[in-house]
Write an enzyme that holds these catalytic residues in place. Structure first.
Site, short mmCIF file in Angstrom:
data_model
loop_
_atom_site.label_atom_id
_atom_site.label_comp_id
_atom_site.label_asym_id
_atom_site.label_seq_id
_atom_site.Cartn_x
_atom_site.Cartn_y
_atom_site.Cartn_z
N CYS A 64 0.83 -1.22 0.00
CA CYS A 64 0.00 0.00 0.00
C CYS A 64 0.86 1.26 0.00
O CYS A 64 0.36 2.35 -0.26
CB CYS A 64 -0.95 0.01 1.19
SG CYS A 64 -0.10 0.08 2.77
N CYS A 71 -2.55 -2.95 8.59
CA CYS A 71 -2.26 -1.61 9.15
C CYS A 71 -1.84 -1.75 10.61
O CYS A 71 -0.95 -1.04 11.07
CB CYS A 71 -3.48 -0.70 9.02
SG CYS A 71 -4.34 -0.81 7.44
N ASP A 100 2.21 2.70 2.55
CA ASP A 100 2.07 3.51 3.77
C ASP A 100 3.32 3.39 4.63
O ASP A 100 3.98 2.36 4.67
CB ASP A 100 0.84 3.06 4.57
CG ASP A 100 -0.44 3.39 3.83
OD1 ASP A 100 -0.36 4.04 2.77
OD2 ASP A 100 -1.52 2.99 4.31
N CYS A 116 -3.08 5.31 5.52
CA CYS A 116 -4.54 5.27 5.53
C CYS A 116 -5.09 5.60 6.92
O CYS A 116 -4.34 5.67 7.90
CB CYS A 116 -5.01 3.88 5.11
SG CYS A 116 -4.71 2.65 6.37
FE1 FES Z 1 -1.65 0.02 4.27
FE2 FES Z 1 -3.44 0.88 5.95
S1 FES Z 1 -3.76 0.42 3.84
S2 FES Z 1 -1.32 0.65 6.30
#
Ligand code: FES
Length: 142
Positions: free
Chosen positions: A33, A104, A35, A60
């Site tokens: 993702c 996450c 992040d 996110c």
């Molecule tokens: Fe990757 Fe939340 S979508 S940390």
């Protein structure tokens, strides 16, 4: 789809920011993702208690909420107890997360462990036997 606690920690994240002269800093990321989460720890040299913990998350909403909850869970704990804060504990404290957002919370656990690993490294101790292998983001690379 999100619990009230998740929404609360997303809308009013606790412990956002950085700690200057932190005892340990850990940055981790999720390749899929993209992040990124960074956790700062202020650890008492004598008691080994985490006096303060702050975070910065580029990610996110669930990543923000899990970082916020993780900082709340480790603050005031000894570094040994902080190592026991798992992603499951973070999720439970938030009254759950949707299945596709579980990673996450894994990021939050890893960020805490990476910060603890950094602390051990700064003490001249090999962190791997204590905190395991962490895929930390190398700030000096690229
Ligand atoms: Fe990757 Fe939340 S979508 S940390």
């Amino acid at each position: 789809m999100y619990s009230e606690k998740v929404m609360d920690h997303f809308n009013n994240p606790r412990n956002v920011g950085e700690i200057e002269q932190a005892s340990g800093v850990g940055t981790v990321g999720n390749a899929k993702c993209g992040d990124i989460m960074r956790i700062y720890l202020d650890i008492d040299e004598e008691t080994k208690v985490i006096n303060d913990c702050k975070f910065k998350t580029f990610g996110c909403g669930a990543a923000v909420a899990t970082s916020s909850m993780a900082t709340e869970l480790v603050k005031g704990k000894s570094i040994y107890d902080a190592l026991k804060v798992t992603n499951k504990a973070v999720m439970e404290a938030l009254d759950g997360l949707p299945a596709h957002k579980m990673h996450c919370s894994v990021l939050a656990e890893q960020a805490v462990r990476a910060a603890l690993a950094d602390y051990y490294k700064r003490q001249g101790i090999d962190p791997e036997p204590i905190v395991g292998t962490i895929q930390e983001i190398d700030h000096n690379a690229g």
